[in-house]
Enzyme design. Structure first.
Site, mmCIF file in Angstrom:
data_model
loop_
_atom_site.group_PDB
_atom_site.id
_atom_site.type_symbol
_atom_site.label_atom_id
_atom_site.label_comp_id
_atom_site.label_asym_id
_atom_site.label_seq_id
_atom_site.Cartn_x
_atom_site.Cartn_y
_atom_site.Cartn_z
ATOM 1 N N HIS A 1 -17.013 18.492 4.078
ATOM 2 C CA HIS A 1 -16.047 19.369 3.988
ATOM 3 C C HIS A 1 -15.629 20.064 5.299
ATOM 4 C CE1 HIS A 1 -18.421 23.063 3.699
ATOM 5 N NE2 HIS A 1 -19.090 22.529 2.977
ATOM 6 N N CYS B 1 -24.279 20.949 2.536
ATOM 7 C CA CYS B 1 -23.473 19.922 2.644
ATOM 8 C C CYS B 1 -23.107 19.434 4.131
ATOM 9 C CB CYS B 1 -22.153 20.930 2.490
ATOM 10 S SG CYS B 1 -21.784 20.810 0.709
#
Length: 519
Positions: free
Chosen positions: A464, A480
């Site tokens: 992301h 992440c």
């Protein structure tokens, strides 16, 4: 621990996760199978789901491939397919799109409040949906009711003047709350309401930080009739509303960050409209400064590399072939190396015709095809935790590379540290933006809205974009894979499953683009 998205459909399981060897990666792919097209990829796949609805409409399908026997005019069949100019609007934070006109069908994705998409003229049944199931473009069915409306003048639509700017690095304009955080107004407040709610009069003049924010946010939009009327803002289904006072809904949470749909000038002050339809005073926030980080598209044969020092000179050979200073290579700029070197390997040639000191470069390691994936010409992504690099491939050819920020646990155990999970995975969900909980922004940060271009590949692990740090090339996340927004936008458009225009997310549990994460 992995970065946490409260609206993720799957959470990370506990237990120890082992690093994937080449053999384990091959076994995993053999078990899961290659990524497949999502159900109902296009309108051509919808007739099977439409058969019961066509029968209800009096259109009988032939058994032998001959002409259909019609108890109703041919227009009845066409009325059940999008393409005649009819539209519906999402009035919920998530209006799910189903593969068939029933609640138990596979979810293909969702629309966000304010989105308007093309629909069929007539519903394809009403099982479990009083307002009827409508086929939408390019695939799937939406239930009209609490989450969607045929009324394009619905108050949620009127209160949502724009959607996300898909394809741009920052789909919204982003701000981070100051201390104390801003109030969440329910309409554009009068000056008396502002004094009563905030308990002070605003200082005269324009401070330097305000001028900076004005420059970053750009010009405010003109007031729409809805906002000029000062009507109370509606709340889309699924949006948070913990308190309600005459003029506001309380304060935002500490260390909140917001994506703004629009900003308006009002009473000599600027207000921003959040994606959950709250109005916040901009002078109680700080605008996010865009990063200059950009990856490099690989358009010639070579190896991607990044300049990791400041003040690096580029060189060009003169008439005699001696390398002479020519210009400057920006910090973290991406280049493609041809493989030629000079001065005993001290300088590397780029496909731009300039040479760069090899000591200033971080050179990506080109990935290995453990799965036969590249041999079939398919897309895949290789991420190195040690190098903090991402390389995207089409078959065996690298097409894009960038610097990333993986988990602070580095090569540790993701079950007990903030390390990024290693192994072979497939992208299964893509969201234009998603709300994120976690400690990414600061130790106390708990409310990051509209994180851009989120692509889940394993439980709550995702690729992301980030707007709250600019540390790409170094470990930084809670698990992440963090990307610069421009790079996240590029990858979002490139990977599978695709997100149709007007949709906010698409799902594919059978697997989209392959992601290989390793040391």
């Amino acid at each position: 621990m992995a970065c946490s998205f409260p609206d993720a459909r799957a959470r990370r399981r506990g237990g120890r996760l082992r690093r994937a060897s080449a053999l384990a990666a091959a076994a995993l792919v053999a078990a899961c199978g290659p990524g497949e097209e999502p159900p109902g990829r296009s309108a051509a796949a919808q007739p099977a789901a439409l058969e019961p609805a066509l029968a209800d409409a009096g259109v009988v399908e032939p058994l032998d491939g001959g002409a259909a026997v019609e108890a109703e005019p041919a227009a009845s069949r066409e009325a059940l397919r999008p393409g005649r100019g009819d539209k519906l609007a999402s009035i919920a934070m998530r209006t799910f799109v189903y593969a068939a006109p029933e609640r138990g069908a596979l979810k293909l994705g969702y629309l966000r409040a304010g989105a308007i998409v093309e629909r069929a003229a007539a519903p394809s049944g009403d099982a479990g949906c009083a307002g009827g199931w409508y086929a939408i473009h390019p695939r799937g069915f939406v239930c009209v009711g609490k989450g969607a409306s045929l009324d394009l003048d619905h108050e949620i639509v009127a209160a949502t003047p724009a959607g996300p700017r898909r394809g741009e690095p920052y789909p919204y304009r982003y701000v981070v709350s100051r201390k104390p955080p801003p109030h969440l107004y329910v309409h554009l407040p009068s000056e008396a309401e502002q004094r009563r709610v905030e308990g002070r009069s605003r200082a005269q003049g324009t401070p330097a930080w305000s001028r900076r924010d004005e420059a970053l946010l750009g010009e405010p939009e003109p007031l729409t009739p809805f906002y000029a009327s000062r009507r109370d803002l509606p709340k889309p289904l699924g949006a948070a509303e913990k308190a309600r006072f005459p003029a506001h809904r309380g304060r935002a949470r500490a260390d909140s960050a917001f994506g703004l749909i629009s900003t308006f000038e009002w009473t000599g002050r600027r207000f921003g409209l959040t994606t959950e339809l709250d109005l916040i005073p901009i002078d109680r926030t700080s605008a996010v400064t865009p990063t200059a980080m950009r990856g490099v598209e690989v358009k010639s044969e070579g190896t991607p590399a990044f300049v990791m020092h400041h003040g690096v000179r580029t060189l060009k050979p003169d008439a005699s072939g001696e390398l002479r200073p020519d210009g400057w290579a920006a910090h973290r700029s991406g280049w493609v190396l041809t493989g030629k070197t000079a001065a005993g390997g001290a300088y590397a040639e780029t496909d731009a015709g300039v040479w760069i000191p090899a000591s200033a470069l971080r050179v990506a390691r080109l990935g290995r095809d453990f799965w036969g994936h590249a041999a079939r010409g398919r897309k895949w992504i290789d991420i190195s935790i040690e190098l903090q690099t991402l390389v995207a491939y089409e078959g065996e050819r690298p097409v894009f590379a960038t610097l990333v920020s993986t988990g602070r646990g580095e090569l540790g155990d993701p079950a007990t540290t903030s390390a990024t999970v290693q192994g072979t995975f497939f992208i299964r969900e893509k969201h234009v933006t998603a709300t994120m909980d976690g400690d990414e922004l600061s130790e106390s940060s708990i409310d990051l809205r509209d994180v851009p271009y989120v692509q889940y590949f394993h439980n709550s692990y995702a690729l992301h974009g980030v707007y709250w740090h600019d540390a790409f090339g170094k470990v930084r996340s809670s698990g992440c894979v963090n990307l610069a927004p421009a790079d996240a936008a590029w990858l979002f458009a490139w990977t599978d499953p695709p997100v149709p225009e007007g949709w906010h997310a698409a799902f594919n549990d059978k697997g989209g683009t392959l992601v290989y994460i390793h040391a």
